[in-house]
Design a protein around this motif. Structure first.
Motif, PDB file in Angstrom:
ATOM      1  N   LEU A 112       0.810  -1.284  -0.052  1.00 46.61           N
ATOM      2  CA  LEU A 112       0.022   0.146   0.021  1.00 46.61           C
ATOM      3  C   LEU A 112       0.970   1.267   0.062  1.00 46.61           C
ATOM      4  CD1 LEU A 112      -2.835   1.051   0.146  1.00 46.61           C
ATOM      5  CD2 LEU A 112      -2.487   1.222   2.822  1.00 46.61           C
ATOM      6  N   PRO A 113       0.772   2.089  -0.985  1.00 45.16           N
ATOM      7  CA  PRO A 113       1.764   3.353  -1.019  1.00 45.16           C
ATOM      8  C   PRO A 113       1.619   4.252   0.049  1.00 45.16           C
ATOM      9  CG  PRO A 113       0.408   2.879  -3.234  1.00 45.16           C
ATOM     10  CD  PRO A 113      -0.208   2.063  -2.158  1.00 45.16           C
ATOM     11  N   ILE A 114       2.654   4.820   0.636  1.00 41.06           N
ATOM     12  CA  ILE A 114       2.623   5.682   1.652  1.00 41.06           C
ATOM     13  C   ILE A 114       1.739   6.749   1.373  1.00 41.06           C
ATOM     14  CG2 ILE A 114       4.545   7.073   1.040  1.00 41.06           C
ATOM     15  CD1 ILE A 114       3.950   5.381   4.463  1.00 41.06           C
ATOM     16  N   ASP A 131      -7.604  -2.037  -5.837  1.00 42.18           N
ATOM     17  CA  ASP A 131      -6.772  -1.237  -7.031  1.00 42.18           C
ATOM     18  C   ASP A 131      -5.852  -0.365  -6.506  1.00 42.18           C
ATOM     19  OD1 ASP A 131      -9.189  -0.055  -5.706  1.00 42.18           O
ATOM     20  OD2 ASP A 131      -8.928   1.763  -7.097  1.00 42.18           O
ATOM     21  N   ARG A 132      -5.811   0.140  -5.135  1.00 43.14           N
ATOM     22  CA  ARG A 132      -4.729   1.002  -4.499  1.00 43.14           C
ATOM     23  C   ARG A 132      -3.160   0.273  -4.246  1.00 43.14           C
ATOM     24  NH1 ARG A 132      -6.463   6.148  -3.439  1.00 43.14           N
ATOM     25  NH2 ARG A 132      -4.158   6.592  -3.326  1.00 43.14           N
ATOM     26  N   TRP A 133      -3.414  -0.956  -4.212  1.00 41.52           N
ATOM     27  CA  TRP A 133      -2.052  -1.648  -3.891  1.00 41.52           C
ATOM     28  C   TRP A 133      -1.312  -2.083  -4.921  1.00 41.52           C
ATOM     29  CZ3 TRP A 133      -1.622  -3.638   1.472  1.00 41.52           C
ATOM     30  CH2 TRP A 133      -2.637  -3.302   2.348  1.00 41.52           C
ATOM     31  N   GLU A 188      14.487  10.741   4.529  1.00 40.72           N
ATOM     32  CA  GLU A 188      14.198   9.409   4.167  1.00 40.72           C
ATOM     33  C   GLU A 188      12.753   8.975   4.758  1.00 40.72           C
ATOM     34  OE1 GLU A 188      16.898   5.297   4.122  1.00 40.72           O
ATOM     35  OE2 GLU A 188      16.124   6.030   6.156  1.00 40.72           O
ATOM     36  N   ILE A 189      11.854   8.374   4.064  1.00 40.69           N
ATOM     37  CA  ILE A 189      10.698   7.830   4.521  1.00 40.69           C
ATOM     38  C   ILE A 189      10.437   6.431   4.181  1.00 40.69           C
ATOM     39  CG2 ILE A 189       9.718  10.096   4.814  1.00 40.69           C
ATOM     40  CD1 ILE A 189       7.894   9.335   2.532  1.00 40.69           C
ATOM     41  N   PRO A 190       9.462   5.590   4.723  1.00 43.20           N
ATOM     42  CA  PRO A 190       9.049   4.377   3.994  1.00 43.20           C
ATOM     43  C   PRO A 190       8.719   4.657   2.639  1.00 43.20           C
ATOM     44  CG  PRO A 190       8.642   4.427   6.202  1.00 43.20           C
ATOM     45  CD  PRO A 190       8.898   5.736   5.647  1.00 43.20           C
ATOM     46  N   ARG A 191       8.769   3.719   1.691  1.00 46.19           N
ATOM     47  CA  ARG A 191       7.877   4.092   0.505  1.00 46.19           C
ATOM     48  C   ARG A 191       6.588   3.354   0.624  1.00 46.19           C
ATOM     49  NH1 ARG A 191      10.831   2.092  -5.106  1.00 46.19           N
ATOM     50  NH2 ARG A 191      11.914   3.734  -4.717  1.00 46.19           N
ATOM     51  N   TRP A 192       6.405   2.280   1.433  1.00 43.41           N
ATOM     52  CA  TRP A 192       5.251   1.771   1.416  1.00 43.41           C
ATOM     53  C   TRP A 192       4.433   1.733   2.912  1.00 43.41           C
ATOM     54  CZ3 TRP A 192       4.133   0.691  -3.115  1.00 43.41           C
ATOM     55  CH2 TRP A 192       5.160   0.192  -4.155  1.00 43.41           C
ATOM     56  N   ARG A 193       3.309   1.971   3.033  1.00 42.10           N
ATOM     57  CA  ARG A 193       2.400   2.150   4.426  1.00 42.10           C
ATOM     58  C   ARG A 193       2.181   1.004   4.904  1.00 42.10           C
ATOM     59  NH1 ARG A 193      -3.273   4.925   4.957  1.00 42.10           N
ATOM     60  NH2 ARG A 193      -3.651   4.715   7.178  1.00 42.10           N
ATOM     61  N   HIS A 194       1.955  -0.420   4.191  1.00 43.45           N
ATOM     62  CA  HIS A 194       1.654  -1.504   4.740  1.00 43.45           C
ATOM     63  C   HIS A 194       1.949  -2.571   3.742  1.00 43.45           C
ATOM     64  CE1 HIS A 194      -0.481  -3.453   8.053  1.00 43.45           C
ATOM     65  NE2 HIS A 194      -0.843  -4.435   7.315  1.00 43.45           N
ATOM     66  N   ALA A 195       2.407  -3.780   4.170  1.00 39.42           N
ATOM     67  CA  ALA A 195       2.588  -4.843   3.072  1.00 39.42           C
ATOM     68  C   ALA A 195       1.593  -6.085   3.538  1.00 39.42           C
ATOM     69  CB  ALA A 195       3.993  -5.049   3.268  1.00 39.42           C
ATOM     70  N   VAL A 196       1.180  -6.806   2.718  1.00 39.64           N
ATOM     71  CA  VAL A 196       0.530  -8.156   3.096  1.00 39.64           C
ATOM     72  C   VAL A 196       1.225  -9.291   2.135  1.00 39.64           C
ATOM     73  CG1 VAL A 196      -1.601  -9.293   2.937  1.00 39.64           C
ATOM     74  CG2 VAL A 196      -1.547  -6.944   3.724  1.00 39.64           C
TER      75      VAL A 196
END
Length: 653
Positions: A112-114, A131-133, A188-196
């Protein structure tokens, strides 16, 4: 050697599958014998689904560089012969990562994009928006390819300061927590908000869900992780470094995010990782052991937990030992002891919960099925007495009996107004329950909380604001409890009348006890108030952060309300199904009585033949009752799920 977590989880999965199979078989047997009403059938279906799909979540929580991902590799993925989760030096897991399996979804890593943090939706909303992932297919047979794909959870972006501030990774009021800008002033920040990760790993297929969390700053920036995902985990593994013990940031994470829920923290396991850093050829094994014991004792004291909850481990050496099949090194790593605690404690408790759920469901089923058998036996007995009175009687008497039975049948069908009135009032009261606990009411409550939190400036009365909100929510449940008490009184009165008028054996099911849901609300409130510590006071001055917090809270509260409504609905359906079952039996009885008189009228010897049939049916009913007790006792016994008789029940730690 202690049984590994993998082995114990595999045994647990076998237990659940076998139990689910027997439940399904029992359901078929009850249907064949017309002993299953709608409410009990629904309960059995829920139990079967629970046994097949029940998830067990283990959350791994730690600051950066504590060896968290390495521990996950050692416990769950050593069979691949290499690391699967990124576990290099420095920061690896940059976003919360869930590892599980859903057979309806293709094996993949979804990210999920940050940027979704900028939109006013909780994580639960995004789960329903595929569709947002960004999705990457995985090949579970190729360890190298799988590991490369998992490296994506460590991806970062360098963004301007304003972008970092908007996304919650820069706080002007707490400069010591901010990342260091580069020469261009980027952060520097994470590229992704959540991963499954959806992966058909043997343990994940059996219902295990692993939650790998990032460090303190990332946890604090994602309220839903703290107030929803971590508290719902069945066990939380908190990892420290053996060389450092409990650092200031470790203690902050523990106090603000983990000591909550009012459960005595017995589901929290503290792992003192990297004990191999204390292995020193200049010290004797006894001296090394004393060092480890001192670190364990010191950590237990600072975190205020039992020393039995602090387990020293070397995840790295444990992984190496499993890959190399090095027994002595594996024992030295102490990984088997941790796996044993996870297996016996976590799985034992989970199995006990499932057993209790099954016991309650099967007991309700047995009582209801036995009640149907009792009604049938009574009806057969009444038919036998009625027919025995026809011995030696002439055709006119037999014709008169048929007329009398038809009259009773007509009177019975015309007396259903009380039943219709009961159902009408019951439906009205249930609609009131849904109005109190439904999404519209909760949305209004959360709207008032959000409005209070978004008032300008630092809020010093947060406990009061939250207290008022949760008092309202608890009041809603108590209002519903009062409504169910009103329905229960009505059911008892109506059932007594129907029993007296029609000879029914109706017994209103026990009123649902909603006190457990009230307790859950208090536990959520406690965990939330702990989260609202001084460290988050400045964040709470930001409207966007408050929105995220309230959305995360609403997501969790919705689960509690829906569970309470399900309990009330199941109770109501149970009462209605019991009434339907006895109405059905009574109509069946009228049909059998009329059929018997017709046969006696039309055939010589029909009377004795029918009496003999009734005697045979009575014997069959007795056998059905014995078989019912046999099957339900089998399911509620300690080893009900065993098919080969070789595996003992998991003991509870």
């Amino acid at each position: 050697m202690a049984t590994s977590f993998n082995q114990q989880f595999d045994q647990h999965g076998t237990w659940r599958r076998n139990f689910a199979h027997r439940l399904k078989w029992l359901t078929g047997w009850l249907q064949e014998n017309e002993l299953l009403d709608v409410a009990v059938e629904d309960r059995l279906r829920e139990l079967e689904s629970q046994m097949r799909t029940s998830k067990i979540m283990v959350a791994f929580v730690a600051e950066f560089s504590r060896g968290k991902s390495e521990l996950i590799n050692a416990i769950f993925f050593a069979s691949y012969g290499r690391r699967i989760m990124p576990a290099s030096a420095g920061r690896t897991t940059m976003c919360p990562t869930e590892l599980g399996y859903d057979a309806t979804v293709k094996p993949s890593l979804r990210l999920l994009p940050i940027e979704t943090r900028l939109e006013p939706h909780a994580l639960s909303y995004w789960r329903e928006s595929p569709d947002r992932w960004t999705q990457f297919p995985i090949d579970v047979r190729n360890a190298e390819s799988l590991a490369q794909t998992m490296q994506k959870v460590a991806e970062v972006d360098w963004v301007p300061l304003e972008r970092a501030r908007a996304l919650g990774f820069w706080n002007d009021a707490a400069p010591e927590d901010n990342p260091t800008p580069d020469a261009q002033g980027r952060v520097e920040i994470p590229r992704w908000r959540h991963a499954v990760l959806n992966m058909p790993h043997p343990l994940l297929e059996q219902g295990l869900v692993i939650l790998d969390t990032p460090g303190l700053n990332a946890i604090g920036a994602e309220p839903e992780l703290t107030v929803s995902l971590i508290p719902q985990a069945h066990a939380v593994v908190f990892i420290l470094g053996a060389d450092t013990g409990v650092t200031r940031s470790d203690l902050s994470m523990w106090r603000e995010h983990l000591i909550s829920e009012g459960d005595g923290n017995d589901t929290r396991i503290v792992v003192l990782n990297k004990i191999d850093t204390l292995w020193d050829i200049l010290n004797s094994p006894a001296e090394v052991e004393r060092q480890i014991e001192r670190q364990c004792a010191a950590s237990a004291k600072v975190l205020d937990v039992s020393i039995s909850q602090v387990l020293p481990v070397s995840a790295q050496k444990g992984l190496q030992a499993k890959i190399r099949r090095d027994g002595p090194l594996l024992q030295a790593s102490r990984l088997p002891a941790l796996e044993s605690v996870l297996g016996e404690g976590l799985l034992g408790r989970r199995e006990e919960v499932l057993r209790q759920a099954v016991h309650n469901g099967i007991t309700a089923l047995r009582n209801e099925a036995q009640r149907i058998l009792t009604v049938r036996a009574r009806d057969l007995s009444e038919q036998a007495l009625e027919l025995q009175g026809l011995r030696g009687k002439n055709v006119s008497v037999i014709r008169h009996m048929r007329t009398r039975i038809e009259g009773e049948q007509s009177e019975f069908e015309n007396s259903n107004s009380r039943i219709l009135a009961l159902r009408s009032v019951q439906s009205k009261l249930l609609r009131e329950v849904y109005a109190v606990l439904g999404s519209t009411a909760l949305k209004a409550d959360m709207g008032r909380l959000a409005a209070s939190l978004k008032r300008p400036g630092i809020k010093l009365n947060l406990r009061k604001i939250y207290g008022e909100t949760f008092d309202t929510l608890r009041g809603n449940l108590r209002e519903v409890q009062a409504t169910t008490a009103e329905i229960q009184a009505m059911l008892n009165a109506t059932f007594r009348q129907l029993n007296a008028e029609h000879g029914f054996s109706l017994l209103a099911p026990a009123e649902p006890d909603l006190s457990g849901f009230v307790k859950q609300l208090s536990q959520i409130e406690e965990s939330h108030l702990k989260y609202l510590g001084v460290g988050n006071m400045l964040k709470l001055a930001q409207p966007d952060f408050c929105d995220k917090l309230v959305r995360a809270l609403a997501s969790r509260l919705r689960v509690v309300n829906e569970a309470a409504m399900t309990e009330v609905e199941r109770w109501s359906k149970g009462a209605g199904a019991q009434l339907d079952a006895q109405l059905k039996e009574r109509r069946r009885n009228f049909g059998k009585r009329i059929e018997a008189v017709e046969r006696i009228q039309n055939a010589a010897g029909g009377l004795e033949e029918r009496l003999e049939e009734i005697s045979t049916q009575e014997a069959a009913l007795k056998q059905l009752g014995e078989r019912l007790n046999e099957l339900t006792t089998l399911l509620t016994s300690q080893d009900a799920a065993m098919t080969d008789g070789t595996r003992p029940a998991l003991r509870v730690a």
